[in-house]
Design an enzyme around this catalytic site. Structure first.
Site, short mmCIF file in Angstrom:
data_model
loop_
_atom_site.label_atom_id
_atom_site.label_comp_id
_atom_site.label_asym_id
_atom_site.label_seq_id
_atom_site.Cartn_x
_atom_site.Cartn_y
_atom_site.Cartn_z
N GLU A 1 44.60 29.06 28.49
CA GLU A 1 45.48 30.18 28.86
C GLU A 1 45.61 30.12 30.37
OE1 GLU A 1 46.90 33.08 30.46
OE2 GLU A 1 45.13 34.25 29.92
N SER B 1 43.76 29.21 36.32
CA SER B 1 44.96 28.65 36.92
C SER B 1 45.37 27.35 36.23
CB SER B 1 44.73 28.37 38.41
OG SER B 1 43.87 27.25 38.58
N GLU C 1 52.63 32.24 41.37
CA GLU C 1 52.09 33.53 40.96
C GLU C 1 51.72 34.34 42.20
OE1 GLU C 1 49.74 34.24 36.99
OE2 GLU C 1 48.97 32.46 37.97
N ARG D 1 37.55 38.26 24.20
CA ARG D 1 38.66 37.56 23.55
C ARG D 1 38.27 36.16 23.12
NH1 ARG D 1 44.49 37.91 26.38
NH2 ARG D 1 43.91 36.05 27.55
N TRP E 1 38.09 36.28 36.78
CA TRP E 1 37.55 37.51 37.36
C TRP E 1 38.43 38.73 37.12
CZ3 TRP E 1 41.36 39.27 40.38
CH2 TRP E 1 42.21 38.34 40.97
N CYS F 1 47.87 37.42 34.77
CA CYS F 1 48.77 36.30 34.47
C CYS F 1 50.03 36.79 33.77
CB CYS F 1 48.05 35.26 33.61
SG CYS F 1 47.32 35.93 32.11
N LYS G 1 30.75 30.68 31.07
CA LYS G 1 30.61 30.80 32.52
C LYS G 1 31.65 31.80 33.03
CE LYS G 1 32.73 28.79 35.66
NZ LYS G 1 32.95 30.03 36.49
N PRO G 2 31.19 32.98 33.44
CA PRO G 2 32.12 33.94 34.04
C PRO G 2 32.43 33.56 35.49
CG PRO G 2 29.90 34.83 34.08
CD PRO G 2 29.82 33.51 33.36
#
Length: 485
Positions: free
Chosen positions: A258, A237, A389, A167, A158, A292, A182-183
């Site tokens: 990623e 994640s 994070e 990308r 998101w 990230c 799938k967003p």
């Protein structure tokens, strides 16, 4: 600037399967909310596992013809989509700000950044190469061909709802792969708008299929285990990435991951302190810290630590907070209440362990998911934020004395996405850059992302690279053909 209502109304709210907009099975929908106000923006189709299978069916059906589509034409489709994105920057930026929260200026920057992936891979589509060589014994020839890996599953986060899509979609289109994407449920509107842009640019039916859903695992796991999809590209994640890798193992699905980061930001005594603070603000506050690549841990050499903290505190305290659509706002809301709770918990934990609050340190009262820009000093290495994070506007500062100590602190993490380094000593710059355990290094600069450069990490920050000349390789298989003469 278009109105908020018209921008939201202009986007399809259904699933995009086989080139058609369609409601979810049973007509199920979910709410998309403005994180700055908590208000509902709209309802979007909530895909079921059956909808997921239909999307994969469409991608599989289109794969053969799309793989044979001329590379030049694939590139031209991406080029036309790039031009549409750039022509509609204001409209798409407003849409992104409404669903994600980032200020309009940053949203405009993301649309331009997202568009560049299409421009870059439009050019890469016609540069897929192979090889021809003589066998060492001279009796044969080696032919090497690059072919599309096949139908791909793409899962995007998101925090960069348009750029993380382009990308992945850019190289897949250029390579000749069909897709099911799938967003994130928090930010589906940007991807739905992008699907229409690609359709308008001439992307054939079934090449791109979009699933919006609140049941990510229930919809995507069956598609991974199905076996017909031959590629999974995921940004998110590390915890979720591990689960997806386990699922991919059953059918040995090609994967790109990623994942999370825990970026150290090193400032040596010989650094240009003005440049270091500027870079620190970029590395920390881009996207409200929800990136990230965000600097997560600041390690400053003792001789300049007090002055760096003073300047950083001054800059952070002056950041205007508010809804991203308001003039002058630099710090928008976090994505949801859970994000605020996490950031608040990390700060409280650090304070309990002895960290000092130099500015901020509190939730902003009122509607919306806001947290104050925060600087902490004397953050101990056992604080949770030293290992997790933060994903928010919090800069924890610690002091080091020697180069070796700085490297030990920086590398003491399971992550290895990006590291930042500020020094005026060329020899030190190369020494430290080579020893930092990260896939990317920001040397005297606070932003590393560029569509023309390889993006990715080492250790538990991921597998593979996106962008650059290597990005398209993630969607290609190498075929060797032995020829006897």
């Amino acid at each position: 600037m278009p109105s908020e209502t018209s921008v939201v109304a202009s986007v399809a709210k259904e699933l995009f399967i086989g080139g058609k907009w369609t409601g979810a099975t049973g007509g199920k929908t979910f709410e998309v909310r403005d994180p700055a106000t908590g208000e509902v923006l709209c309802q979007v189709a909530d895909a079921s596992p059956a909808d997921g299978v239909a999307a994969l069916d469409a991608a599989v059906a289109a794969q053969k013809s799309w793989a044979n589509h001329p590379p030049r034409e694939r590139g031209e489709i991406l080029r036309r989509a790039y031009e549409q994105l750039m022509a509609r920057v204001d409209e798409l930026a407003l849409l992104m700000t409404l669903e994600m929260g980032k200020p309009l200026a940053e949203a405009r920057g993301e649309i331009a950044y997202a568009a560049e992936f299409f421009r870059w891979f439009a050019e890469e589509a016609v540069r897929i190469d192979g090889g021809y060589a003589t066998a060492p014994n001279g009796t044969g020839r080696f032919l090497v061909a690059k072919q599309p890996v096949g139908p791909a599953l793409l899962i995007t986060p998101w925090n960069f709802p348009m750029a993380m899509g382009t990308r992945k979609i850019g190289p897949a289109v250029a390579a000749g792969c069909t897709m099911v994407i799938k967003p994130a449920a928090q930010t589906p509107l940007s991807m739905l708008a992008l699907a229409q842009i690609l359709a308008d640019a001439g992307l054939p039916e079934g090449v791109l299929n979009v699933l919006t859903t609140t049941n990510s695992g229930g919809v995507m796991e069956p598609l991974i285990r199905d076996g017909r999809a031959r590629k999974l590209s995921f940004t998110g994640s590390t915890a979720v990435g591990r689960k997806l890798l386990e699922q991919c193992a059953e059918k040995v699905v090609n994967t790109s991951m990623e994942l999370g980061g825990n970026a150290p930001f090193l400032v040596f005594e010989d650094a240009d302190l003005d440049a270091a603070v500027d870079g620190a603000m970029q590395a920390k506050m881009r996207n409200i810290g929800e990136a990230c690549t965000a600097a997560n841990r600041f390690y400053v050499q003792r001789g300049v630590a007090e002055e760096f903290a003073r300047r950083m505190t001054e800059r952070m305290a002056a950041q205007p907070i508010g809804r991203g659509t308001e003039d002058g706002v630099i710090v928008g809301p976090l994505i949801d209440e859970a994000a605020v709770t996490k950031v608040s918990g990390l700060v409280d934990d650090a304070k309990q362990r002895g960290a000092r609050v130099l500015t901020g340190g509190s939730v902003v009262e009122g509607p919306g998911n806001f947290y104050q820009p925060t600087v902490l000093a004397d953050v101990p290495t056992d604080a949770r934020m030293a290992n997790e994070e933060i994903f928010g506007p919090v800069a924890p500062i610690s002091v080091f004395d020697t180069e070796d100590e700085a490297l030990e602190l920086a590398n003491d993490t399971e992550y290895g996405l990006v590291s930042y380094l500020y020094t005026s000593d060329v020899k030190r710059a190369l020494r430290v850059a080579e020893r930092l355990e990260a896939g990317m290094i920001g040397l005297n600069q606070g932003i590393v992302s560029n569509p023309a450069a390889p993006f990715g990490g080492v250790k538990q920050s991921g597998l593979g690279r996106e962008g650059g000349t290597v990005g398209i390789e993630e969607f290609l298989e190498t075929k060797y053909i032995a020829v006897a003469l």
